[in-house]
Design a protein around this motif. Structure first.
Motif, PDB file in Angstrom:
ATOM      1  N   PRO A 161       0.805  -1.240   0.000  1.00  0.00           N
ATOM      2  CA  PRO A 161       0.000   0.000   0.000  1.00  0.00           C
ATOM      3  C   PRO A 161       0.831   1.280   0.000  1.00  0.00           C
ATOM      4  O   PRO A 161       0.417   2.295  -0.564  1.00  0.00           O
ATOM      5  CB  PRO A 161      -0.833  -0.113   1.295  1.00  0.00           C
ATOM      6  N   SER A 162       2.009   1.242   0.614  1.00  0.00           N
ATOM      7  CA  SER A 162       2.836   2.448   0.685  1.00  0.00           C
ATOM      8  C   SER A 162       3.373   2.871  -0.679  1.00  0.00           C
ATOM      9  O   SER A 162       3.861   3.992  -0.847  1.00  0.00           O
ATOM     10  CB  SER A 162       4.006   2.225   1.651  1.00  0.00           C
ATOM     11  N   LEU A 163       3.285   1.965  -1.662  1.00  0.00           N
ATOM     12  CA  LEU A 163       3.780   2.275  -3.007  1.00  0.00           C
ATOM     13  C   LEU A 163       2.662   2.734  -3.943  1.00  0.00           C
ATOM     14  O   LEU A 163       2.898   2.897  -5.139  1.00  0.00           O
ATOM     15  CB  LEU A 163       4.473   1.044  -3.614  1.00  0.00           C
ATOM     16  N   HIS A 164       1.476   2.949  -3.404  1.00  0.00           N
ATOM     17  CA  HIS A 164       0.367   3.412  -4.235  1.00  0.00           C
ATOM     18  C   HIS A 164       0.460   4.922  -4.399  1.00  0.00           C
ATOM     19  O   HIS A 164      -0.340   5.701  -3.876  1.00  0.00           O
ATOM     20  CB  HIS A 164      -0.968   2.990  -3.619  1.00  0.00           C
ATOM     21  N   GLU A 165       1.482   5.326  -5.149  1.00  0.00           N
ATOM     22  CA  GLU A 165       1.784   6.732  -5.414  1.00  0.00           C
ATOM     23  C   GLU A 165       2.015   6.911  -6.907  1.00  0.00           C
ATOM     24  O   GLU A 165       2.299   5.930  -7.618  1.00  0.00           O
ATOM     25  CB  GLU A 165       3.031   7.166  -4.639  1.00  0.00           C
ATOM     26  N   PRO A 166       1.924   8.167  -7.398  1.00  0.00           N
ATOM     27  CA  PRO A 166       2.078   8.409  -8.844  1.00  0.00           C
ATOM     28  C   PRO A 166       3.345   7.817  -9.447  1.00  0.00           C
ATOM     29  O   PRO A 166       3.304   7.188 -10.506  1.00  0.00           O
ATOM     30  CB  PRO A 166       2.081   9.939  -8.935  1.00  0.00           C
TER      31      PRO A 166
END
Length: 315
Positions: free
Chosen positions: A56-61
């Protein structure tokens, strides 16, 4: 029976791919290299996709764009490597005319997408470094989806006329392509008609994709470097600059082989044909192999997630 390589025809039913002429004795060894690169590309790209999906922490642009890049790499490498290996291992040189044009389309479409995603990632770095407080409001999930769709539509629509035009030309010289895949230039050389329309449109696509994208990336990094060198603390400058390292390595692995291939085509008349073909192959094999390695090693979040996955440790 007339020779299929010299018979007059308007639209050949098949083309003959020669692999790498001049290095036939080394085809097995070359195939091992290409197969290894393909396996690394496949495993690396799927690993990136899996890690970003499950973390979840990598759910970035930045990581959404990285997933787009991974999918593009899968399409690019899978478009050519299986057929190349069949040539090297089983001497299966024939390729259907429509299949050849399909391969050409997906290759050039994936290449254009790779370039467009490079621009998107440069824009992400620009916003993150030059406007950090507005990053989350500018690059929202809907905006990332729109950028991805725009890159896909630009690539898909721009490349469509290439195979459409090629299908219109008569072919009355030979159906032998002295390469290991169906490239736009190689097929045009077989036509016995005035193919300037295809040539000019190919240059137009090159300008609209590669040239404009390089300009946009250069503008982004000009602003990024200005922002970095305006920071008063040296450690802060180095830390910020390192966040761009993976992207710079990735776009270099894509543009440098392409530039070298273009220079060889224009000025390398005395360079052996097999060297031209090897460099041309590297344009489509090197980025898919290197991108997962570059981002897996150079991006701390991916590296840490991968280590947790391998060691089965919790977050």
């Amino acid at each position: 029976m007339p020779d299929s390589n010299t018979t007059d025809f308007t639209n050949p039913s098949t083309f003959i791919l020669m692999g790498i002429p001049g290095l036939e004795a080394d085809h097995v060894w070359i195939s091992i290299l290409f197969c290894t690169m393909y396996i690394i590309a496949i495993l690396g790209s799927f690993t990136i996709l899996f890690i970003v999906k499950t973390e979840p922490s990598l759910h970035e642009p930045m990581f959404y764009f990285l997933c787009m890049l991974a999918v593009t790499d899968l399409v690019m490498s899978t478009s050519i490597v299986p057929k190349m290996l069949s040539i090297f291992w089983f001497n299966s040189r024939e390729i259907d005319f429509s299949a050849c044009l399909t391969q050409l389309y997906f290759l050039h479409c994936a290449s254009a997408m790779e370039s467009g995603i490079g621009v998107a990632m440069a824009f992400d770095r620009y916003v993150a470094i030059c406007h950090p407080l507005r990053h989350s409001t500018i690059l929202t999930n809907p905006m990332v989806a729109k950028i991805g769709l725009a890159v896909l539509l630009r690539s898909g629509l721009l490349v469509v006329p290439l195979p459409v035009l090629i299908r219109q030309w008569p072919y009355c010289r030979t159906n032998v392509i002295p390469e290991s895949f169906c490239s736009h230039i190689a097929i045009l050389k077989l036509a016995c008609a005035d193919t300037r329309a295809s040539s000019y449109y190919g240059l137009f696509v090159l300008f609209c994709v590669m040239v404009l994208d390089v300009i946009l990336i250069a503008v982004s990094y000009t602003q990024i470097l200005r922002a970095i060198f305006s920071l008063p603390i040296k450690d802060a400058r180095l830390k910020t600059l390192r966040t761009c390292g993976s992207h710079l390595c990735s776009i270099s692995s894509f543009y440098i082989p392409g530039l070298l291939s273009s220079l060889l085509y224009r000025f390398g008349q005395n360079v052996p044909l097999y060297f031209h073909i090897l460099i041309s192959n590297m344009c489509f094999l090197l980025p898919p192999m290197l991108n997962p390695v570059i981002y897996g090693v150079g991006t701390k979040q991916i590296r840490n997630s991968l280590l947790r996955l391998v060691t089965h440790k919790g977050p």
